[in-house]
Enzyme design. Structure first.
Site, short mmCIF file in Angstrom:
data_model
loop_
_atom_site.label_atom_id
_atom_site.label_comp_id
_atom_site.label_asym_id
_atom_site.label_seq_id
_atom_site.Cartn_x
_atom_site.Cartn_y
_atom_site.Cartn_z
N HIS A 1 -0.57 2.77 0.62
CA HIS A 1 -0.18 3.62 -0.52
C HIS A 1 0.18 5.04 -0.07
O HIS A 1 -0.45 6.02 -0.49
CB HIS A 1 -1.30 3.64 -1.57
CG HIS A 1 -0.80 4.00 -2.95
ND1 HIS A 1 -1.31 3.46 -4.09
CD2 HIS A 1 0.18 4.85 -3.36
CE1 HIS A 1 -0.68 3.97 -5.15
NE2 HIS A 1 0.23 4.82 -4.71
N ARG B 1 3.65 -0.32 -8.01
CA ARG B 1 2.23 -0.62 -8.25
C ARG B 1 1.94 -2.06 -7.83
O ARG B 1 2.78 -2.94 -8.03
CB ARG B 1 1.88 -0.45 -9.73
CG ARG B 1 1.79 0.99 -10.19
CD ARG B 1 0.58 1.72 -9.59
NE ARG B 1 0.48 3.09 -10.04
CZ ARG B 1 0.91 4.15 -9.36
NH1 ARG B 1 1.47 4.02 -8.17
NH2 ARG B 1 0.76 5.37 -9.85
#
Ligand code: GLV
Length: 309
Positions: free
Chosen positions: A272, A224
Site C-alpha cells: 500500500h 482498494r
C-alpha cells in the site's frame, strides 16, 4: 473549539506537527487521549474505530488523511449531518502517476520474469511489445486517474478511461456507463483499477470482468483490496487467461504470512505505497477547510455522501 486527530495504527506525530506549524493557535487532541468531546468540531481521520464520531455532539467535519474516504463512509454510525472531505493533492497525484507507470513498464519489459531468471542463473531474452502497441485501461478516471493517464501518454501508451459519466481528456479515449463497459474491458491489455470503494464497486474485479479482458491481460490494483475477488484473480492467472497482476492494496493489510499472493510468480505485491499522503503538503487544505467550517463557507474537496466519494 478543538481539532481531533484519529489514526489508530498510524503514527499521528507528523500530522500534529504539521498542524501546529501551520496553525500555531490550534488546539489539537490525539485520539484516544483524554479530551472534552463537546469541544471538538473538526476531525482528521484514518481508519477511526467504528462508531466513535456519534459521541461528539458538535462535530461538523471529518477530513480523510488520504484520497480515499471509504474508511469513513463505511461507518454506518456516522451521523448524517457530518460532512466528509477527501484529499486532492498534486504530490499524491504525481506519485500515483509514477508508481503506476513503473508497474506498467516493469510488466511491459518483463522485469519480474527476468528477476526469476536471474535467481535461476538463466540468460534468456524474451520478446516484448512496444509501448505504442499497448492499450492501458484506467478504471475510474478521477484526479489520480488523470495523472496516471498523463504519465502513460508521455511514454507512448494508448490510454482508455472508464467513468460513470463521460469525461473528456486529451488523447484519452473515454468510455462511460454500463453500455460501454464491455468495450472498455475488451480493449484493455493492462487494466488499472482506480475506482473509489463503494457498495457498487466492491468485488468488481471478479471472474466475469477478467474474462472480458483480452487474453494475457495484466491487472493493476492501486485502489482498494475490497475491489478484488482474490480467488477469481488466482484462478484466471493460473488458467492462463491473465498474464499476472500487481497489487498494492488488500482486503487485509498486511496480508497473512501464508497468503498465496506472497509467493505467486506472476503476482507482484507492494505494501500500500502507490501514493502516500505527505502531511506537510496536505495540511494547508485541511486548515483551509477548518477555517471555512468556522466561517460556515462551502468546504473544498467535499464528498457527496449519497454516492460515497
Ligand atoms: C490511500 O490509500 C489513500 O486513500 O490516500
Amino acid at each position: 473549539m478543538s481539532f481531533l486527530v484519529v489514526s489508530p495504527g498510524k503514527d499521528p506525530k507528523a500530522w500534529v506537527e504539521a498542524l501546529k506549524n501551520q496553525h500555531p493557535g490550534l488546539n489539537v487532541y490525539v485520539y484516544p487521549e483524554d479530551h472534552d468531546k463537546e469541544e471538538v468540531e473538526f476531525a482528521l481521520s484514518w481508519n477511526h474505530p467504528r462508531g466513535i464520531f456519534q459521541n461528539y455532539p458538535n462535530l461538523k467535519v471529518v477530513a480523510s488523511m488520504g484520497a480515499g474516504v471509504d474508511h469513513i463512509t463505511s461507518d454506518k454510525e456516522l451521523p448524517e449531518n457530518i460532512k466528509i472531505t477527501k484529499v486532492v493533492d498534486d504530490r499524491l497525484e504525481e506519485d500515483m502517476g509514477t508508481f503506476v507507470l513503473s508497474l506498467v513498464l516493469a510488466h511491459q519489459r518483463n522485469l519480474l520474469e527476468y528477476r526469476e531468471k536471474q535467481i535461476n542463473e538463466k540468460w534468456e531474452p524474451v520478446s516484448y511489445t512496444r509501448n505504442d502497441q499497448v492499450k492501458v485501461g484506467i478504471l475510474g478516471i478521477g484526479n489520480l486517474g488523470q495523472s496516471v493517464s498523463k504519465c502513460l501518454l508521455k511514454n507512448g501508451f494508448q490510454v482508455r478511461g472508464f467513468s460513470k459519466n463521460k469525461k473528456d481528456f486529451d488523447h484519452v479515449e473515454s468510455f462511460a456507463g454500463e453500455d460501454e463497459f464491455d468495450d472498455f474491458l475488451e480493449q484493455s491489455d493492462i487494466l488499472v483499477n482506480m475506482l473509489p470503494l463503494t457498495a457498487e464497486t466492491e468485488k468488481i474485479l471478479n471472474k466475469e470482468l477478467f474474462e472480458k479482458l483480452p487474453k494475457d491481460a495484466y491487472v493493476i490494483n492501486v485502489a482498494r483490496g475490497e475491489h478484488l475477488v482474490e480467488q477469481d484473480l488466482l484462478a484466471k492467472i493460473d488458467d492462463g487467461h491473465l498474464s499476472g497482476a500487481a497489487l498494492d492494496v488488500f482486503w487485509e493489510e498486511p496480508i497473512r504470512p501464508e497468503h498465496p499472493f506472497w509467493k505467486h510468480p506472476k503476482i507482484r505485491v507492494t505494501p500500500h505505497v502507490a501514493s502516500v499522503t505527505h502531511p506537510e503538503s496536505v495540511v494547508p487544505q485541511i486548515i483551509e477547510n477548518y477555517e471555512r467550517m468556522k466561517e460556515e463557507e462551502e468546504l473544498k474537496n467535499l464528498v457527496k455522501r449519497d454516492r460515497g466519494y
